[in-house]
Design a protein around this motif. Structure first.
Motif, mmCIF file in Angstrom:
data_model
loop_
_atom_site.group_PDB
_atom_site.id
_atom_site.type_symbol
_atom_site.label_atom_id
_atom_site.label_comp_id
_atom_site.label_asym_id
_atom_site.label_seq_id
_atom_site.Cartn_x
_atom_site.Cartn_y
_atom_site.Cartn_z
ATOM 1 N N ARG A 30 0.782 -1.472 0.082
ATOM 2 C CA ARG A 30 0.034 0.083 0.029
ATOM 3 C C ARG A 30 0.961 1.040 -0.398
ATOM 4 N NH1 ARG A 30 -4.646 -2.497 3.476
ATOM 5 N NH2 ARG A 30 -5.515 -3.682 1.580
ATOM 6 N N ARG A 31 1.951 1.528 0.475
ATOM 7 C CA ARG A 31 2.767 1.877 0.540
ATOM 8 C C ARG A 31 3.680 2.857 -0.880
ATOM 9 N NH1 ARG A 31 7.465 2.646 4.183
ATOM 10 N NH2 ARG A 31 7.587 4.947 3.923
ATOM 11 N N LYS A 32 4.162 1.020 -1.260
ATOM 12 C CA LYS A 32 4.567 1.602 -3.042
ATOM 13 C C LYS A 32 3.453 1.986 -3.645
ATOM 14 C CE LYS A 32 8.723 -1.172 -2.117
ATOM 15 N NZ LYS A 32 9.562 0.122 -1.833
ATOM 16 N N ALA A 33 1.951 1.667 -3.112
ATOM 17 C CA ALA A 33 1.185 2.167 -4.585
ATOM 18 C C ALA A 33 0.210 3.367 -3.889
ATOM 19 C CB ALA A 33 0.225 0.870 -4.512
ATOM 20 N N ASN A 34 1.007 4.138 -3.175
ATOM 21 C CA ASN A 34 0.279 5.402 -2.204
ATOM 22 C C ASN A 34 -1.057 5.602 -2.444
ATOM 23 O OD1 ASN A 34 2.915 6.532 -3.457
ATOM 24 N ND2 ASN A 34 2.227 6.669 -5.503
ATOM 25 N N GLY A 35 -1.429 4.254 -1.649
ATOM 26 C CA GLY A 35 -2.615 4.220 -0.522
ATOM 27 C C GLY A 35 -3.394 3.153 -1.832
ATOM 28 N N ASP A 36 -3.408 3.004 -3.110
ATOM 29 C CA ASP A 36 -4.459 2.216 -4.062
ATOM 30 C C ASP A 36 -4.813 1.205 -3.612
ATOM 31 O OD1 ASP A 36 -5.934 1.349 -6.170
ATOM 32 O OD2 ASP A 36 -5.072 3.224 -7.348
ATOM 33 N N THR A 37 -5.623 0.645 -3.177
ATOM 34 C CA THR A 37 -5.960 -0.352 -1.946
ATOM 35 C C THR A 37 -6.183 -1.741 -3.398
ATOM 36 O OG1 THR A 37 -7.826 -0.165 -2.256
ATOM 37 C CG2 THR A 37 -6.480 0.015 -0.036
ATOM 38 N N ALA A 38 -6.698 -1.377 -4.461
ATOM 39 C CA ALA A 38 -7.006 -1.550 -5.705
ATOM 40 C C ALA A 38 -5.416 -2.255 -6.324
ATOM 41 C CB ALA A 38 -7.858 -1.832 -6.738
ATOM 42 N N ILE A 39 -4.884 -1.548 -6.742
ATOM 43 C CA ILE A 39 -3.337 -2.118 -7.255
ATOM 44 C C ILE A 39 -2.745 -3.093 -6.087
ATOM 45 C CG2 ILE A 39 -1.069 -1.307 -7.685
ATOM 46 C CD1 ILE A 39 -2.261 1.213 -8.949
ATOM 47 N N ALA A 40 -2.608 -2.402 -4.698
ATOM 48 C CA ALA A 40 -1.986 -3.042 -3.719
ATOM 49 C C ALA A 40 -2.361 -5.063 -3.513
ATOM 50 C CB ALA A 40 -2.270 -2.740 -2.359
ATOM 51 N N ASP A 41 -4.178 -5.026 -3.321
ATOM 52 C CA ASP A 41 -4.639 -6.235 -3.276
ATOM 53 C C ASP A 41 -4.465 -7.189 -4.187
ATOM 54 O OD1 ASP A 41 -6.239 -5.422 -1.248
ATOM 55 O OD2 ASP A 41 -7.983 -4.935 -2.366
ATOM 56 N N ASP A 42 -3.823 -6.506 -5.898
ATOM 57 C CA ASP A 42 -3.869 -7.251 -6.992
ATOM 58 C C ASP A 42 -2.545 -7.884 -6.624
ATOM 59 O OD1 ASP A 42 -6.502 -6.612 -7.655
ATOM 60 O OD2 ASP A 42 -5.891 -5.774 -9.823
ATOM 61 N N ILE A 43 -1.435 -6.948 -6.602
ATOM 62 C CA ILE A 43 -0.122 -7.394 -6.594
ATOM 63 C C ILE A 43 0.631 -8.513 -5.469
ATOM 64 C CG2 ILE A 43 1.913 -6.365 -5.866
ATOM 65 C CD1 ILE A 43 1.403 -4.852 -8.417
ATOM 66 N N CYS A 44 -1.082 -8.070 -4.607
ATOM 67 C CA CYS A 44 -0.685 -8.612 -2.997
ATOM 68 C C CYS A 44 -1.068 -10.197 -3.593
ATOM 69 C CB CYS A 44 -1.369 -9.122 -2.634
ATOM 70 S SG CYS A 44 -1.519 -9.809 -0.547
ATOM 71 N N GLN A 45 -2.174 -10.351 -4.831
ATOM 72 C CA GLN A 45 -2.385 -12.287 -4.949
ATOM 73 C C GLN A 45 -1.516 -12.660 -5.601
ATOM 74 O OE1 GLN A 45 -4.706 -13.459 -4.245
ATOM 75 N NE2 GLN A 45 -5.688 -12.034 -2.292
ATOM 76 N N GLU A 46 -0.824 -11.777 -6.315
ATOM 77 C CA GLU A 46 0.390 -12.451 -7.931
ATOM 78 C C GLU A 46 1.459 -12.790 -6.996
ATOM 79 O OE1 GLU A 46 1.684 -13.449 -11.140
ATOM 80 O OE2 GLU A 46 -0.381 -13.438 -10.293
ATOM 81 N N THR A 47 1.909 -11.861 -5.711
ATOM 82 C CA THR A 47 3.199 -12.100 -4.751
ATOM 83 C C THR A 47 2.955 -13.204 -3.836
ATOM 84 O OG1 THR A 47 3.584 -9.931 -4.681
ATOM 85 C CG2 THR A 47 4.695 -11.630 -2.601
ATOM 86 N N TRP A 48 1.409 -13.749 -3.992
ATOM 87 C CA TRP A 48 1.667 -15.198 -2.566
ATOM 88 C C TRP A 48 1.833 -16.073 -4.053
ATOM 89 C CZ3 TRP A 48 2.934 -15.003 1.852
ATOM 90 C CH2 TRP A 48 2.617 -14.483 2.493
ATOM 91 N N ARG A 49 1.314 -15.735 -4.915
ATOM 92 C CA ARG A 49 0.914 -17.227 -6.103
ATOM 93 C C ARG A 49 2.449 -18.009 -6.727
ATOM 94 N NH1 ARG A 49 2.470 -18.248 -10.723
ATOM 95 N NH2 ARG A 49 3.022 -16.209 -11.474
ATOM 96 N N ILE A 50 3.331 -16.221 -6.621
ATOM 97 C CA ILE A 50 4.954 -16.898 -7.181
ATOM 98 C C ILE A 50 5.321 -16.963 -5.499
ATOM 99 C CG2 ILE A 50 6.826 -15.770 -6.753
ATOM 100 C CD1 ILE A 50 5.309 -13.231 -8.911
ATOM 101 N N VAL A 51 5.490 -17.150 -4.623
ATOM 102 C CA VAL A 51 5.784 -17.622 -3.318
ATOM 103 C C VAL A 51 5.519 -18.841 -3.243
ATOM 104 C CG1 VAL A 51 5.634 -17.388 -0.764
ATOM 105 C CG2 VAL A 51 6.153 -14.907 -2.061
ATOM 106 N N ILE A 52 4.270 -18.539 -2.673
ATOM 107 C CA ILE A 52 4.194 -20.269 -2.986
ATOM 108 C C ILE A 52 5.110 -20.847 -3.916
ATOM 109 C CG2 ILE A 52 1.463 -22.074 -2.787
ATOM 110 C CD1 ILE A 52 0.054 -19.773 -1.179
ATOM 111 N N GLU A 53 4.605 -20.926 -5.242
ATOM 112 C CA GLU A 53 4.432 -21.696 -5.831
ATOM 113 C C GLU A 53 6.249 -21.920 -5.651
ATOM 114 O OE1 GLU A 53 6.403 -19.965 -10.149
ATOM 115 O OE2 GLU A 53 4.097 -20.593 -10.247
ATOM 116 N N LYS A 54 7.488 -20.790 -5.523
ATOM 117 C CA LYS A 54 9.088 -20.918 -5.076
ATOM 118 C C LYS A 54 8.949 -21.889 -3.294
ATOM 119 C CE LYS A 54 10.391 -17.258 -8.401
ATOM 120 N NZ LYS A 54 11.170 -17.878 -9.371
ATOM 121 N N VAL A 55 8.537 -21.832 -3.139
ATOM 122 C CA VAL A 55 8.930 -22.025 -1.350
ATOM 123 C C VAL A 55 8.110 -23.952 -1.978
ATOM 124 C CG1 VAL A 55 7.779 -22.582 0.345
ATOM 125 C CG2 VAL A 55 7.933 -19.871 -0.147
#
Length: 191
Positions: A41-66
């Motif tokens: 959210r800090r990096k997205a300047n408070g834009d929760t929609a962008i932060a939520d989308d990036i968060c979902q993609e981050t978890w997909r990648i992290v789980i895959e890599k783990v």
């Protein structure tokens, strides 16, 4: 003092996930979700929609890599998650910037697309690659090639070369200085 310090908890989660424990995946997300969302959210300047989308993609990648064992330092799982999120945020903004730039380019009369300009651009590209290959320091060659020619994300390069964000900036600065000096000494006609 806690009986389970963070590195031990992180290593345990990674180990359990690699063994197929889906509950460990849920625990990992619950444990690190708040910090990840705060950073995004800090990096997205408070834009929760962008932060939520990036968060979902981050978890997909992290789980895959783990799951596939790509996490080299399981005890630093939190840092890996945050870096993955940062990389996704950077790519998001680069894609948007690139798409914006492409639209601007399409709307202008592009005088730089003629055969002679294409040839000149290609000639300069070959010259830059040749100069990079002649650099004495492998690390300089690698960081300059990855960052400028391959256009890799800073975070990706930091992970690959095991550099902190600040150390990356110093290494890149020194590499550019040595490249400039090398060019000035060796190539008087460099464009």
């Amino acid at each position: 003092m806690s009986s389970n310090p963070e590195p031990a908890v992180a290593s345990d989660l990674v180990s359990r996930i690699q063994q197929g424990d889906m509950l460990a995946e849920k625990h990992m997300i619950q444990r690190y979700q708040r910090g990840l969302m705060y950073a995004l959210r800090r990096k997205a300047n408070g834009d929760t929609a962008i932060a939520d989308d990036i968060c979902q993609e981050t978890w997909r990648i992290v789980i895959e890599k783990v799951r596939d064992g790509s996490v080299r330092q399981p005890d630093k799982l939190a840092a890996f998650i945050l870096q993955t999120g940062n990389n996704q945020m950077i790519m998001h903004f680069r894609r948007n910037e690139s798409s914006k730039n492409n639209n601007e380019i399409e709307q202008t009369d592009d005088e730089d697309t003629g055969p002679s300009n294409n040839y000149e651009r290609e000639r300069k590209g070959k010259l830059v690659r040749r100069v990079l290959q002649e650099l004495a320091t492998d690390r300089d060659r690698e960081i300059l090639t990855r960052y400028y020619l391959q256009e890799q994300d800073k975070g990706e390069i930091c992970l690959a070369l095991e550099l902190s964000d600040l150390h990356f900036n110093r290494v890149l600065f020194r590499a550019k200085q040595r490249l400039k000096k090398f060019i000035e000494e060796q190539y008087e006609d460099f464009p």
